[in-house]
Design a protein around this motif. Structure first.
Motif, mmCIF file in Angstrom:
data_model
loop_
_atom_site.group_PDB
_atom_site.id
_atom_site.type_symbol
_atom_site.label_atom_id
_atom_site.label_comp_id
_atom_site.label_asym_id
_atom_site.label_seq_id
_atom_site.Cartn_x
_atom_site.Cartn_y
_atom_site.Cartn_z
ATOM 1 N N UNK A 13 42.754 -33.134 18.926
ATOM 2 C CA UNK A 13 43.382 -33.281 17.521
ATOM 3 C C UNK A 13 44.596 -32.200 17.359
ATOM 4 N N UNK A 14 44.260 -31.038 17.636
ATOM 5 C CA UNK A 14 45.526 -29.994 17.565
ATOM 6 C C UNK A 14 46.606 -30.447 18.237
ATOM 7 N N UNK A 15 46.604 -30.833 19.452
ATOM 8 C CA UNK A 15 47.838 -31.635 20.160
ATOM 9 C C UNK A 15 48.371 -32.624 19.551
ATOM 10 N N UNK A 16 47.418 -33.625 18.953
ATOM 11 C CA UNK A 16 47.830 -34.867 18.276
ATOM 12 C C UNK A 16 48.716 -34.597 16.980
ATOM 13 N N UNK A 17 48.132 -33.426 16.275
ATOM 14 C CA UNK A 17 48.686 -33.023 14.957
ATOM 15 C C UNK A 17 49.851 -32.269 15.041
ATOM 16 N N UNK A 18 49.999 -31.592 15.992
ATOM 17 C CA UNK A 18 51.212 -30.877 16.501
ATOM 18 C C UNK A 18 52.393 -31.727 16.711
ATOM 19 N N UNK A 19 52.098 -32.533 17.557
ATOM 20 C CA UNK A 19 52.946 -33.955 17.831
ATOM 21 C C UNK A 19 53.476 -34.634 16.680
ATOM 22 N N UNK A 20 52.529 -34.991 15.890
ATOM 23 C CA UNK A 20 52.919 -35.695 14.592
ATOM 24 C C UNK A 20 53.632 -34.795 13.788
ATOM 25 N N UNK A 21 53.605 -33.610 13.710
ATOM 26 C CA UNK A 21 54.468 -32.652 12.480
ATOM 27 C C UNK A 21 55.732 -32.515 13.210
ATOM 28 N N UNK A 26 61.172 -33.736 12.741
ATOM 29 C CA UNK A 26 62.756 -34.298 13.286
ATOM 30 C C UNK A 26 63.000 -35.685 12.412
ATOM 31 N N UNK A 27 62.512 -36.402 12.082
ATOM 32 C CA UNK A 27 62.820 -37.701 11.436
ATOM 33 C C UNK A 27 63.164 -37.515 9.900
ATOM 34 N N UNK A 31 66.666 -38.256 8.448
ATOM 35 C CA UNK A 31 67.105 -39.052 7.501
ATOM 36 C C UNK A 31 67.810 -38.136 6.098
ATOM 37 N N UNK A 32 67.651 -36.792 5.884
ATOM 38 C CA UNK A 32 68.086 -36.069 4.985
ATOM 39 C C UNK A 32 69.715 -35.850 5.376
ATOM 40 N N UNK A 33 69.846 -36.049 6.585
ATOM 41 C CA UNK A 33 71.412 -35.733 7.011
ATOM 42 C C UNK A 33 71.977 -37.036 6.719
ATOM 43 N N UNK A 34 71.494 -38.307 7.049
ATOM 44 C CA UNK A 34 72.041 -39.257 6.307
ATOM 45 C C UNK A 34 72.186 -39.386 5.122
ATOM 46 N N UNK A 35 71.232 -39.241 4.354
ATOM 47 C CA UNK A 35 71.543 -39.254 2.762
ATOM 48 C C UNK A 35 72.665 -38.350 2.472
#
Length: 149
Positions: A13-21, A26-27, A31-35
């Motif tokens: 779960x720690x690896x999965x959560x770190x990957x998701x974060x 990054x996304x 997104x903020x850059x495009x805005x």
């Protein structure tokens, strides 16, 4: 056996959560850059100027260009409120991460502080606030240390 399974699940779960974060962070940045690019392009078109005129960034963009651009959008008070709430959320998020990092480091180094983590965080916040006052006021440490009178 049960402890091994629990530890293995915790690690997964720690690896999965770190990957998701990492992916969400990054996304969000992309997104903020495009805005921001679209927003400055909109403002340049509305004012009839070149987009390089708005490429200053930093404090001037956040508190000068963007609020002016919000007046050109439909439902401008709504977008302005959302923008400044976003700025507040980003700054509070950064401060929470910094304070939690230092507090966790202190409680890891001095194990006896773990029982008083809330007090450690409180003392840390007050100390950092007082240190921050020297950066935001005209009173500097040099006036207190080197008294010329």
């Amino acid at each position: 056996m049960r402890v091994k399974v629990a530890k293995m699940l915790y690690t997964v779960f720690v690896f999965r959560d770190a990957f998701i974060v990492c992916i969400v962070n990054s996304l969000t940045s992309v997104f903020a850059g495009f805005v921001i690019i679209f927003f400055t392009g909109f403002l340049a078109k509305e004012m009839g100027t070149d987009i390089n005129h708005f490429a200053t960034g930093g404090f001037h963009a956040a508190f000068g260009v963007f609020p002016f651009a919000f007046t050109k959008l439909p439902l401008s008070p709504f977008w302005a409120i959302l923008f400044f709430l976003m700025l507040i959320a980003i700054s509070l998020n950064t401060q929470v991460v910094y304070v939690e990092t230092v507090a966790t480091s202190l409680t890891d180094r001095f194990v006896q502080l773990r029982k008083y983590k809330w007090l450690t965080v409180l003392v840390l916040c007050i100390s950092l606030f007082l240190l921050g006052l020297t950066l935001t006021t005209r009173v500097r440490c040099g006036k207190w240390v080197h008294n010329s009178s």
